[in-house]
Structure formats: C-alpha cells, structure tokens
Motif scaffolding. Structure first.
Motif, PDB file in Angstrom:
ATOM      1  N   VAL A 139      -2.199  -0.703   8.256  1.00 30.02           N
ATOM      2  CA  VAL A 139      -1.851  -0.316   6.720  1.00 30.02           C
ATOM      3  C   VAL A 139      -2.664   0.570   5.757  1.00 30.02           C
ATOM      4  N   TYR A 140      -4.122   0.149   5.983  1.00 30.79           N
ATOM      5  CA  TYR A 140      -5.143   0.721   5.216  1.00 30.79           C
ATOM      6  C   TYR A 140      -5.201   2.259   5.708  1.00 30.79           C
ATOM      7  N   LYS A 141      -5.177   2.683   6.865  1.00 28.63           N
ATOM      8  CA  LYS A 141      -5.163   3.693   7.304  1.00 28.63           C
ATOM      9  C   LYS A 141      -4.044   4.706   6.989  1.00 28.63           C
ATOM     10  N   ILE A 142      -2.993   4.053   7.010  1.00 26.31           N
ATOM     11  CA  ILE A 142      -1.725   4.837   6.253  1.00 26.31           C
ATOM     12  C   ILE A 142      -1.852   5.514   4.790  1.00 26.31           C
ATOM     13  N   PHE A 143      -2.434   4.400   4.122  1.00 24.83           N
ATOM     14  CA  PHE A 143      -2.692   4.751   2.565  1.00 24.83           C
ATOM     15  C   PHE A 143      -3.832   5.657   2.557  1.00 24.83           C
ATOM     16  N   GLN A 144      -4.645   5.739   3.361  1.00 28.12           N
ATOM     17  CA  GLN A 144      -5.865   6.335   3.323  1.00 28.12           C
ATOM     18  C   GLN A 144      -5.396   7.710   3.664  1.00 28.12           C
ATOM     19  N   LYS A 145      -4.551   8.045   4.563  1.00 30.35           N
ATOM     20  CA  LYS A 145      -3.894   9.303   5.078  1.00 30.35           C
ATOM     21  C   LYS A 145      -3.311  10.015   3.837  1.00 30.35           C
ATOM     22  N   TYR A 146      -2.759   9.188   3.070  1.00 32.70           N
ATOM     23  CA  TYR A 146      -1.953   9.732   1.953  1.00 32.70           C
ATOM     24  C   TYR A 146      -2.836   9.855   0.513  1.00 32.70           C
ATOM     25  N   GLU A 147      -4.234   9.497   0.657  1.00 33.07           N
ATOM     26  CA  GLU A 147      -5.259   9.511  -0.340  1.00 33.07           C
ATOM     27  C   GLU A 147      -4.958   8.371  -1.618  1.00 33.07           C
ATOM     28  N   LEU A 148      -4.432   7.278  -1.230  1.00 27.78           N
ATOM     29  CA  LEU A 148      -4.012   6.299  -2.171  1.00 27.78           C
ATOM     30  C   LEU A 148      -4.965   5.120  -2.276  1.00 27.78           C
ATOM     31  N   THR A 149      -6.072   5.054  -1.418  1.00 28.77           N
ATOM     32  CA  THR A 149      -6.860   3.770  -1.562  1.00 28.77           C
ATOM     33  C   THR A 149      -7.569   3.612  -2.874  1.00 28.77           C
ATOM     34  N   ASP A 150      -7.678   4.529  -3.633  1.00 24.27           N
ATOM     35  CA  ASP A 150      -8.292   4.312  -4.693  1.00 24.27           C
ATOM     36  C   ASP A 150      -7.403   3.826  -5.949  1.00 24.27           C
ATOM     37  N   ARG A 151      -6.243   3.694  -5.701  1.00 22.67           N
ATOM     38  CA  ARG A 151      -5.122   3.399  -6.650  1.00 22.67           C
ATOM     39  C   ARG A 151      -4.753   1.963  -6.451  1.00 22.67           C
ATOM     40  N   ILE A 152      -5.026   1.565  -5.374  1.00 15.11           N
ATOM     41  CA  ILE A 152      -4.453   0.304  -4.946  1.00 15.11           C
ATOM     42  C   ILE A 152      -5.747  -0.937  -4.729  1.00 15.11           C
ATOM     43  N   VAL A 153      -5.233  -1.959  -5.358  1.00 17.81           N
ATOM     44  CA  VAL A 153      -6.242  -3.110  -4.990  1.00 17.81           C
ATOM     45  C   VAL A 153      -5.636  -3.930  -3.751  1.00 17.81           C
ATOM     46  N   PHE A 154      -6.504  -3.808  -2.747  1.00 19.30           N
ATOM     47  CA  PHE A 154      -6.011  -4.595  -1.382  1.00 19.30           C
ATOM     48  C   PHE A 154      -6.595  -5.987  -1.480  1.00 19.30           C
ATOM     49  N   VAL A 155      -5.518  -6.932  -1.240  1.00 21.77           N
ATOM     50  CA  VAL A 155      -5.731  -8.284  -1.478  1.00 21.77           C
ATOM     51  C   VAL A 155      -5.671  -8.790   0.236  1.00 21.77           C
ATOM     52  N   ALA A 156      -6.554  -9.421   0.524  1.00 21.15           N
ATOM     53  CA  ALA A 156      -6.785  -9.948   2.036  1.00 21.15           C
ATOM     54  C   ALA A 156      -6.335 -11.512   2.243  1.00 21.15           C
ATOM     55  N   SER A 157      -5.406 -11.708   3.145  1.00 25.02           N
ATOM     56  CA  SER A 157      -5.097 -13.111   3.361  1.00 25.02           C
ATOM     57  C   SER A 157      -4.985 -13.487   4.678  1.00 25.02           C
ATOM     58  N   GLY A 158      -5.730 -14.487   5.452  1.00 29.90           N
ATOM     59  CA  GLY A 158      -5.653 -14.760   6.674  1.00 29.90           C
ATOM     60  C   GLY A 158      -6.859 -15.377   7.369  1.00 29.90           C
ATOM     61  N   LYS A 159      -7.152 -16.521   7.020  1.00 31.46           N
ATOM     62  CA  LYS A 159      -8.302 -17.546   7.346  1.00 31.46           C
ATOM     63  C   LYS A 159      -9.519 -16.689   7.108  1.00 31.46           C
ATOM     64  N   LEU A 160      -9.608 -16.175   6.175  1.00 30.17           N
ATOM     65  CA  LEU A 160     -10.683 -15.358   5.697  1.00 30.17           C
ATOM     66  C   LEU A 160     -11.629 -16.130   4.622  1.00 30.17           C
ATOM     67  N   GLY A 161     -11.328 -17.478   4.498  1.00 35.64           N
ATOM     68  CA  GLY A 161     -12.106 -18.197   3.346  1.00 35.64           C
ATOM     69  C   GLY A 161     -13.558 -18.576   3.818  1.00 35.64           C
ATOM     70  N   PHE A 162     -14.346 -17.778   4.382  1.00 34.31           N
ATOM     71  CA  PHE A 162     -15.683 -17.934   4.741  1.00 34.31           C
ATOM     72  C   PHE A 162     -16.646 -16.725   4.500  1.00 34.31           C
ATOM     73  N   PRO A 163     -17.477 -16.868   4.004  1.00 30.94           N
ATOM     74  CA  PRO A 163     -18.532 -15.752   3.536  1.00 30.94           C
ATOM     75  C   PRO A 163     -18.708 -14.696   4.781  1.00 30.94           C
ATOM     76  N   ALA A 164     -18.962 -14.702   5.845  1.00 32.49           N
ATOM     77  CA  ALA A 164     -19.052 -13.650   6.799  1.00 32.49           C
ATOM     78  C   ALA A 164     -17.762 -12.929   7.122  1.00 32.49           C
ATOM     79  N   LYS A 165     -16.552 -13.936   7.074  1.00 31.28           N
ATOM     80  CA  LYS A 165     -15.303 -13.083   7.455  1.00 31.28           C
ATOM     81  C   LYS A 165     -14.904 -12.289   6.329  1.00 31.28           C
ATOM     82  N   ALA A 166     -15.282 -12.733   5.143  1.00 28.97           N
ATOM     83  CA  ALA A 166     -14.997 -12.154   3.882  1.00 28.97           C
ATOM     84  C   ALA A 166     -15.485 -10.806   3.809  1.00 28.97           C
TER      85      ALA A 166
END
Length: 531
Positions: free
Chosen positions: A360-387
């Motif tokens: 998904v990130y690559k798609i929005f990067q292609k359309y130069e939109l990543t600076d407009r969107i706050v990307f929220v990540a969710s999926g077993k990321l509740g640890f510092p290294a994974k974050a």
C-alpha cells in the motif's frame, strides 16, 4: 433399614470410588452414542478429553519453550507483563532467538549514538513521543489532531471486551497520553474516562445508526458535539482477523446497556454485514469520508486489511486528482486479532502486515501522497524493535490490541470467542470481571505504553535519530533465506521511505501539549517511577 445404613457406613472410600467408576463404565459402554473413544475405552477414555481440554495450558506453561508458542510466545508475554508491572523487563546471557531465521530483523545502529541536549524533552521523560504528522492537516479539517503518543490502543469494542477492561484501557490511555479506538461497537461510558478517542464506524453503524440500521449523519454529528474527547473518526472497511466477513451479535448477549450504546433492539440478533450500505464504490467511499469530515470537523480515516491492490490504486488516483480523501490509513495485518473468526479467515485471508503495508505504501508513494496521510500500523507490532521496523517502512503510529489486553491481565487463554475468558478481559460474565481492579490495571496500561515508547526512543537514539519517524528503509535488515542472509528493507521491498517533515521533538511536545490529551506532570512522575 438400620442394618443397611450400617453396611453402607462400613464401605471404605475406595469402595465408593470403584462403584462410581463402574457406573461411568456402564454408561460409556451401553448408553454413550456420541464418543467412540469413551465407548471403546470406558472410563479411561475420559482422560483423553480432559487432557485435550487443558492442552493449551499444558503447552503454554510446560511443553513449549520461550520462543515457540503462537500467537505470542512466552518471552513476548513476559516482556509485556514485566513492563506493565514496572519491574525488571531485561534479559541476561544473550538472546535465545534464532537470529538466522527467515524474517528476523536487524536494526543498524550508528557508530556514535545521538546525544541529547540538556533541555531536550526526552532528557526528563524519555517515554514521550508525539506523532510527527497531523491527522487532517493537509485537508484543513476544522479540528485537526496530532496524536500525543505514537503508540495507541487499537479498535476493540465494548462487548468484545468487558466493561472493566475498556475502562482500564481508557484510564491507562489518559495517564500515558495515548488515544483509545472504540472499535465498531459504539462509544460507551467506559470510553469516557479522559483519554482521546478515535471513534470507529463499522458496517453495522453502531451508535450512529437509524431505526433501519443505516448510517445517520445526524447522530454522528450529535455524538461528536456531545463528546469533545472524540478526536478522529475511523471508517472500518475490514479487519485482519476476518476481512470481508460480517458478524452476528446474538439477542441473548444484548443487554439493555449494549442495546442503548449500539442503537439496536434487545429482542433479536443483530447482523454486521460484510459490506457498507452507505457506499458502493471507492469513489462513493471517498465522498462519504468527505461528508463526515465536513459535518463533524474531525479528521476521518479508513482501516482495512489488504489483499487485492486494484482498489488501493484507484483510491490513490482519486485522492491525487480530487485533492481530498482519508486523513489517515490504518493497515491491519492478516495475522488475526481480537475478533473471533473462522480459522480459514484468520489463517489465510489477507496479507501479513509487512507485506500489506509495503504494498500500500508504494502505491501512495507513486502518487506522491505519503506526506498527506498518517499511516497507522497494526498487527503484532507491540514491541520496540518491531515498531522500529514499522517506522522504517513508513508507519507514523502503532496501534496495539492484544498486547494492550496483556498489559491488563490477558494470559492468552484464547477463549475470547467463548465468553469464558478466565481473566475477565474478554467476557461479559460479571463474576469473571469482578477480579479486575480498574485503578491497578489502568496504571499497568500506563507503564506498558511509557516503557514501550522509552525503549523505542532508546533504539532511535542508538541509530542517531531523535524521533522514530526518521528511520529509513536502509536502517533495518531482514533475513530472507540461507543464500541471501540479510538485505535492507529498501532492497527487500524495492522502495525508499519518503522523508517525514520533522523539525524536533520539542516542537511536537509543545503542539501535543496544547492540542492533545497530554498530561506532562503525570508522565514525568511515571518516568521517575520507572527509573
């Protein structure tokens, strides 16, 4: 009669035991019509079902090693429990991880770590990290929102979790400055204990639906007006546990309180369809997002698991051409979650987070939109290294669900769908809930978040950065195979993350303190308690 009673009284205990076993054996052989094992092996066959029933507990505490169990192994759970209790969460004598396993990550530290000036906010409170981006900034919403914490509570409804669990999480979020996502079950009184709230709209439109079950803009506006702690709205398209599948809330489980919160009748089952009735296409979804944002003044985002990419490309194209659309996008991993789901969905439908997010990130990067969107990540990321890995790929915030549940006592009994959760976290059983001390669990949530953020910041400083948003895809290596042991995230996923417009943590803290739910005094006290 007296002689019979005297005879019965003389029978030893083992005699009664043999008599009971004989009755069980007779029942198994002559009256059992369901279980072959019990019929063929009377009495002894019961042992098989008993061991099967306690099998998860035996494996969890006796059989499985520290790194073996899923979805969260003993080391991971132990780190969360220790952090939440504010006790030693370190480990000694080196790692027991298989560092050559596929998908193992290595964070590339700097030769010289970052040295913070004496007046830096993290010198006094290293658990303080506001989000580097603002939700609703580019769309110029009336009430833009900068999350005061980059680690927050993901969507878990009241009904899925118990009242005391929701209350504990909300009060813990208030103490730590995190926001609390309501889940699709509506805004309950237990979500109103002081934390910033992200209100989620699901396919059932619970809490903002009319009598026919359709979305009501009038109720949405009223809810936002009456509850200023609602800082953003999330439109749920799907979740990692069961994307593309609806749900049923049986009438037997609908209490008067849940009926009022969700806006549903008590006397019949409530269906959550797999699709939204308010729109039928990506174009209509974008317009629906804009209508809600215009009516409420709040930033509006979407949450989804990821599979096919054609609609994501269509969404990015629409946002580029029309210069409007979602303010934030929550990408949920297919690793499953707190929602009960058929194994076929939990195991196989939708991509794991790391594949989903990078696509998904690559798609929005292609359309130069990543600076407009706050990307929220969710999926077993509740640890510092994974974050840190998630931020290196382009995430701006992390939402945690099961990890937050563990901070308030969840033991991974995996009985969330049975209403028999032994810790009272994921059940509506009043007796099981009674063991939850809200004040204690709220403080544990607080400690978990602060320690999580503190350790993530320490990793950032070790790599020479002031804020996790400065991580790049070249800062983390990932094991791919025996032939190519490790490559950077940039090489593996074929993109470089766009640079985040970041000034300093001091500026972010000042903004968060003015516009968000940030109790600096409490955070400083928490930091002292941790140290």
């Amino acid at each position: 009669m007296s002689e019979v009673l005297e005879f019965i009284g003389q029978i030893p205990w083992w005699g009664w035991l043999l008599f009971v076993l004989l009755l069980i054996g007779i029942s198994d052989v002559f009256f059992n019509r369901k279980h072959t094992i019990k019929h063929n092996f009377p009495v002894v066959g019961h042992l098989r079902y008993f061991l099967e029933g306690i099998g998860p507990e035996l494996r969890q505490y006796i059989v499985a090693n520290n790194r073996e169990e899923l979805p969260f192994n003993r080391r991971e759970r132990g780190w969360i429990y220790a952090s939440a209790k504010n006790v030693n969460n370190y480990e000694g004598f080196g790692t027991d991880q298989d560092i050559f396993s596929t998908h193992y990550i290595f964070i590339n530290n700097a030769l010289l770590p970052l040295k913070l000036p004496e007046d830096h906010p993290n010198q006094k409170n290293s658990g303080l990290i506001p989000c580097a981006k603002v939700m609703g900034g580019w769309n110029k919403r009336k009430r833009p929102f900068r999350p005061a914490s980059i680690i927050n509570v993901s969507a878990m409804s009241y009904g899925s979790l118990s009242a005391k669990a929701i209350e504990s999480l909300n009060e813990g979020c208030k103490l730590s400055g995190a926001y609390h996502n309501t889940g699709e079950g509506g805004l309950s009184s237990y979500h109103k204990k002081g934390a910033d709230v992200v209100f989620q709209i699901g396919t059932g439109y619970f809490g903002v639906r009319d009598e026919d079950g359709n979305f009501s803009m009038e109720k949405m506006v009223q809810l936002v007006k009456e509850n200023p702690q609602v800082r953003a709205i999330e439109l749920k398209l799907s979740q990692g546990a069961k994307p593309g599948k609806g749900g049923v809330l049986p009438a037997a489980k609908i209490s008067k309180e849940i009926s009022e919160i969700r806006g549903v009748p008590m006397d019949k089952d409530v269906i959550s369809p797999a699709y939204h009735s308010a729109f039928n296409s990506v174009e209509e979804m974008v317009e629906f997002v804009e209508k809600i944002a215009a009516a409420t003044g709040l930033p509006v985002g979407i949450k989804s698991a990821v599979g096919q990419l054609k609609d994501w490309k269509k969404l990015a194209k629409i946002m580029q051409e029309k210069d409007h659309g979602p303010d934030f996008i929550s990408i949920d991993g297919g690793e499953g979650g707190t929602g009960a789901a058929p194994p076929s969905f939990a195991d196989h439908v939708s991509l794991p987070w790391i594949y989903a997010f990078t696509d998904v990130y690559k798609i929005f990067q292609k359309y130069e939109l990543t600076d407009r969107i706050v990307f929220v990540a969710s999926g077993k990321l509740g640890f510092p290294a994974k974050a840190a890995m998630a931020f290196a790929l382009g995430a701006d915030c992390i939402n945690v669900a099961r990890e937050a549940m563990m901070s308030i006592g969840c033991i991974q009994a995996q009985s969330c769908h049975t209403n028999t959760c032994p810790t009272g976290v994921a059940t509506q059983n009043k007796w099981l809930q009674s063991g939850i001390n809200v004040n204690d669990k709220a403080m544990r949530t607080n400690f978990y978040f602060v320690k999580f953020r503190k350790e993530l910041l320490q990793i950032s400083h070790a790599c020479g950065y002031e804020h996790p948003c400065q991580f790049t895809t070249d800062d983390v290596d990932i094991n791919l195979s025996d032939k190519n042991l490790a490559k950077t995230l940039a090489t593996t996923f074929s993109y470089h993350k766009d640079e985040v417009n970041f000034g300093s943590v001091k500026e972010l803290v000042e903004c968060a303190h003015l516009g968000g739910n940030l109790n600096l005094e409490h955070l400083q006290k928490t930091e002292k308690a941790i140290d």
